[in-house]
Design a protein around this motif. Structure first.
Motif, PDB file in Angstrom:
ATOM      1  N   THR A 176     -31.903  -2.843 -15.093  1.00  0.00           N
ATOM      2  CA  THR A 176     -32.440  -1.980 -15.192  1.00  0.00           C
ATOM      3  C   THR A 176     -31.154  -1.067 -15.711  1.00  0.00           C
ATOM      4  O   THR A 176     -31.850  -0.429 -17.125  1.00  0.00           O
ATOM      5  CB  THR A 176     -34.425  -0.773 -14.888  1.00  0.00           C
ATOM      6  OG1 THR A 176     -34.872  -1.611 -14.766  1.00  0.00           O
ATOM      7  CG2 THR A 176     -34.350  -0.060 -15.696  1.00  0.00           C
TER       8      THR A 176
ATOM      9  N   LEU B 279     -29.849  -2.472 -18.424  1.00  0.00           N
ATOM     10  CA  LEU B 279     -29.916  -2.434 -20.108  1.00  0.00           C
ATOM     11  C   LEU B 279     -30.052  -0.400 -20.038  1.00  0.00           C
ATOM     12  O   LEU B 279     -29.906  -0.104 -21.260  1.00  0.00           O
ATOM     13  CB  LEU B 279     -31.942  -2.656 -19.452  1.00  0.00           C
ATOM     14  CG  LEU B 279     -33.224  -2.730 -20.857  1.00  0.00           C
ATOM     15  CD1 LEU B 279     -32.404  -3.180 -21.812  1.00  0.00           C
ATOM     16  CD2 LEU B 279     -34.584  -2.168 -20.124  1.00  0.00           C
ATOM     17  N   LEU B 280     -30.285  -0.122 -19.654  1.00  0.00           N
ATOM     18  CA  LEU B 280     -30.077   1.589 -19.767  1.00  0.00           C
ATOM     19  C   LEU B 280     -28.473   1.571 -20.910  1.00  0.00           C
ATOM     20  O   LEU B 280     -28.211   2.480 -21.817  1.00  0.00           O
ATOM     21  CB  LEU B 280     -30.006   2.579 -18.510  1.00  0.00           C
ATOM     22  CG  LEU B 280     -29.324   4.352 -18.879  1.00  0.00           C
ATOM     23  CD1 LEU B 280     -30.333   4.466 -20.324  1.00  0.00           C
ATOM     24  CD2 LEU B 280     -29.501   4.701 -17.348  1.00  0.00           C
ATOM     25  N   ARG B 281     -27.504   1.429 -19.777  1.00  0.00           N
ATOM     26  CA  ARG B 281     -26.258   0.912 -20.425  1.00  0.00           C
ATOM     27  C   ARG B 281     -25.848   0.584 -21.670  1.00  0.00           C
ATOM     28  O   ARG B 281     -25.536   0.883 -22.708  1.00  0.00           O
ATOM     29  CB  ARG B 281     -25.375   0.048 -19.365  1.00  0.00           C
ATOM     30  CG  ARG B 281     -24.344   1.084 -18.505  1.00  0.00           C
ATOM     31  CD  ARG B 281     -25.201   2.521 -18.306  1.00  0.00           C
ATOM     32  NE  ARG B 281     -24.597   2.549 -16.292  1.00  0.00           N
ATOM     33  CZ  ARG B 281     -25.010   3.265 -15.397  1.00  0.00           C
ATOM     34  NH1 ARG B 281     -25.917   3.220 -15.461  1.00  0.00           N
ATOM     35  NH2 ARG B 281     -24.194   4.099 -14.842  1.00  0.00           N
ATOM     36  N   PHE B 282     -26.751  -0.934 -22.182  1.00  0.00           N
ATOM     37  CA  PHE B 282     -27.191  -1.793 -23.232  1.00  0.00           C
ATOM     38  C   PHE B 282     -27.610  -0.640 -24.654  1.00  0.00           C
ATOM     39  O   PHE B 282     -27.202  -0.388 -25.534  1.00  0.00           O
ATOM     40  CB  PHE B 282     -27.480  -3.024 -22.980  1.00  0.00           C
ATOM     41  CG  PHE B 282     -27.431  -3.371 -24.041  1.00  0.00           C
ATOM     42  CD1 PHE B 282     -26.936  -4.164 -25.491  1.00  0.00           C
ATOM     43  CD2 PHE B 282     -29.154  -3.366 -25.081  1.00  0.00           C
ATOM     44  CE1 PHE B 282     -26.834  -4.694 -25.847  1.00  0.00           C
ATOM     45  CE2 PHE B 282     -29.434  -4.009 -26.343  1.00  0.00           C
ATOM     46  CZ  PHE B 282     -28.240  -4.785 -26.858  1.00  0.00           C
ATOM     47  N   LEU B 283     -28.765   0.256 -24.042  1.00  0.00           N
ATOM     48  CA  LEU B 283     -29.287   0.863 -25.458  1.00  0.00           C
ATOM     49  C   LEU B 283     -28.269   1.393 -25.694  1.00  0.00           C
ATOM     50  O   LEU B 283     -28.235   2.729 -26.363  1.00  0.00           O
ATOM     51  CB  LEU B 283     -30.923   0.966 -24.255  1.00  0.00           C
ATOM     52  CG  LEU B 283     -31.406   0.351 -24.282  1.00  0.00           C
ATOM     53  CD1 LEU B 283     -32.348   1.000 -23.321  1.00  0.00           C
ATOM     54  CD2 LEU B 283     -31.847  -0.473 -25.590  1.00  0.00           C
ATOM     55  N   LEU B 284     -27.692   2.830 -24.442  1.00  0.00           N
ATOM     56  CA  LEU B 284     -27.124   3.823 -24.653  1.00  0.00           C
ATOM     57  C   LEU B 284     -25.814   3.448 -25.305  1.00  0.00           C
ATOM     58  O   LEU B 284     -25.193   4.372 -26.228  1.00  0.00           O
ATOM     59  CB  LEU B 284     -26.395   4.251 -23.700  1.00  0.00           C
ATOM     60  CG  LEU B 284     -27.366   5.013 -22.485  1.00  0.00           C
ATOM     61  CD1 LEU B 284     -26.666   6.070 -21.509  1.00  0.00           C
ATOM     62  CD2 LEU B 284     -27.690   6.350 -23.657  1.00  0.00           C
ATOM     63  N   ARG B 285     -24.959   2.533 -25.648  1.00  0.00           N
ATOM     64  CA  ARG B 285     -24.414   1.723 -25.902  1.00  0.00           C
ATOM     65  C   ARG B 285     -24.458   2.109 -27.774  1.00  0.00           C
ATOM     66  O   ARG B 285     -23.828   1.519 -28.542  1.00  0.00           O
ATOM     67  CB  ARG B 285     -23.550   0.893 -25.341  1.00  0.00           C
ATOM     68  CG  ARG B 285     -22.606   1.056 -24.228  1.00  0.00           C
ATOM     69  CD  ARG B 285     -21.539   1.151 -25.136  1.00  0.00           C
ATOM     70  NE  ARG B 285     -19.991   1.464 -23.805  1.00  0.00           N
ATOM     71  CZ  ARG B 285     -18.808   0.352 -23.534  1.00  0.00           C
ATOM     72  NH1 ARG B 285     -18.605   0.023 -24.759  1.00  0.00           N
ATOM     73  NH2 ARG B 285     -18.519  -0.104 -22.618  1.00  0.00           N
ATOM     74  N   ASN B 286     -25.333   1.283 -27.819  1.00  0.00           N
ATOM     75  CA  ASN B 286     -26.207   0.778 -28.717  1.00  0.00           C
ATOM     76  C   ASN B 286     -25.826   2.274 -30.189  1.00  0.00           C
ATOM     77  O   ASN B 286     -26.353   2.109 -31.128  1.00  0.00           O
ATOM     78  CB  ASN B 286     -28.099   0.009 -29.093  1.00  0.00           C
ATOM     79  CG  ASN B 286     -27.217  -1.628 -29.086  1.00  0.00           C
ATOM     80  OD1 ASN B 286     -26.456  -1.846 -29.434  1.00  0.00           O
ATOM     81  ND2 ASN B 286     -27.472  -2.443 -28.061  1.00  0.00           N
ATOM     82  N   LEU B 287     -26.941   3.558 -28.945  1.00  0.00           N
ATOM     83  CA  LEU B 287     -27.266   4.666 -29.888  1.00  0.00           C
ATOM     84  C   LEU B 287     -25.603   5.444 -30.135  1.00  0.00           C
ATOM     85  O   LEU B 287     -25.507   5.446 -30.957  1.00  0.00           O
ATOM     86  CB  LEU B 287     -27.761   5.176 -28.812  1.00  0.00           C
ATOM     87  CG  LEU B 287     -27.540   6.717 -28.963  1.00  0.00           C
ATOM     88  CD1 LEU B 287     -28.554   6.845 -30.395  1.00  0.00           C
ATOM     89  CD2 LEU B 287     -28.135   7.555 -27.528  1.00  0.00           C
TER      90      LEU B 287
ATOM     91  N   LYS C 205     -23.107   3.180 -30.999  1.00  0.00           N
ATOM     92  CA  LYS C 205     -22.835   2.582 -32.199  1.00  0.00           C
ATOM     93  C   LYS C 205     -23.479   3.198 -33.144  1.00  0.00           C
ATOM     94  O   LYS C 205     -23.027   3.474 -34.639  1.00  0.00           O
ATOM     95  CB  LYS C 205     -23.122   1.295 -31.967  1.00  0.00           C
ATOM     96  CG  LYS C 205     -22.823   0.623 -33.280  1.00  0.00           C
ATOM     97  CD  LYS C 205     -22.588  -1.307 -32.695  1.00  0.00           C
ATOM     98  CE  LYS C 205     -22.292  -1.696 -31.805  1.00  0.00           C
ATOM     99  NZ  LYS C 205     -22.763  -3.417 -31.679  1.00  0.00           N
ATOM    100  N   ARG C 206     -24.752   3.428 -33.129  1.00  0.00           N
ATOM    101  CA  ARG C 206     -25.331   4.113 -34.566  1.00  0.00           C
ATOM    102  C   ARG C 206     -25.104   5.737 -34.778  1.00  0.00           C
ATOM    103  O   ARG C 206     -24.747   5.685 -35.755  1.00  0.00           O
ATOM    104  CB  ARG C 206     -26.479   4.500 -34.022  1.00  0.00           C
ATOM    105  CG  ARG C 206     -27.212   2.713 -34.335  1.00  0.00           C
ATOM    106  CD  ARG C 206     -29.077   3.012 -33.439  1.00  0.00           C
ATOM    107  NE  ARG C 206     -29.648   1.056 -33.366  1.00  0.00           N
ATOM    108  CZ  ARG C 206     -30.778   0.921 -34.404  1.00  0.00           C
ATOM    109  NH1 ARG C 206     -31.469   2.002 -34.855  1.00  0.00           N
ATOM    110  NH2 ARG C 206     -31.565  -0.197 -34.125  1.00  0.00           N
TER     111      ARG C 206
END
Length: 182
Positions: free
Chosen positions: A129, A132-140, A142-143
């Motif tokens: 988890t 996953l939080l790091r992955f989601l933050l990195r995608n945010l 990036k956007r």
């Protein structure tokens, strides 16, 4: 100097409040550690009420994670570093906490108090988890960077081969949020 912003997230928001964002990430990690411990207990042992021994184990793991994560630099700035490298360090830090918890349970002869399945469920779910939080933050990020937020302008000194190589690497890695100004 007045900085204009687009909508709610200003261009200087991340730079001005980087420490606050790091604290927020730390609190989110603590919440993940605590909530996954509770979830694993509910899922495996069928009770949403944690015994005092489990509460104490979770509290000790929160303190240990605060120390280990800080010591290993889990909450440092990760600009320019790949997500797999950040995940690797986070995983290493969390494994160290898990091993520390197992060692403490063994040393205090409290190991039999805890369900091994609960422990594995908790450690694995918390680790995944947090990743996953790091992955989601990195995608945010990036956007946001595609929209012109959280960009840092840099200047490369020198026009030799090394300068051109650095410029090429930065140009081909837009996820870093670095823009060559000169």
């Amino acid at each position: 100097m007045v900085m204009k912003s687009k909508g709610i997230v200003g261009r200087g928001l991340f730079k001005e409040h980087g420490g606050l964002f790091n604290r927020l990430l730390e609190v989110m990690d603590w919440a993940i550690i605590g909530l996954t411990g509770w979830w694993a207990h509910w899922y495996h042992l069928g009770s949403s009420t944690l015994p005092d021994s489990y509460k104490l184990a979770l509290l000790i793991s929160l303190l240990a994670s605060a120390l280990v994560f800080a010591r290993l630099g889990v909450y440092r700035a990760w600009r320019g570093v790949s997500l797999p490298e950040e995940i690797r360090l986070l995983g290493l830090a969390w494994i160290m906490v898990g091993i520390g918890m197992m060692t403490l349970a063994f040393a205090t002869k409290e190991g039999e108090t805890f369900s091994r399945i609960w422990f594995v469920l908790w450690v694995v779910s918390a680790g995944l988890t947090m990743m996953l939080l790091r992955f989601l933050l990195r995608n945010l990020l990036k956007r946001l960077r595609r929209r012109g937020y959280n960009i840092r302008s840099i200047i490369i000194a020198g026009t030799g081969e090394l300068g051109r190589e650095v410029a090429a690497r930065i140009t081909t890695a837009p996820w870093t949020g670095l823009r060559i100004a000169g």
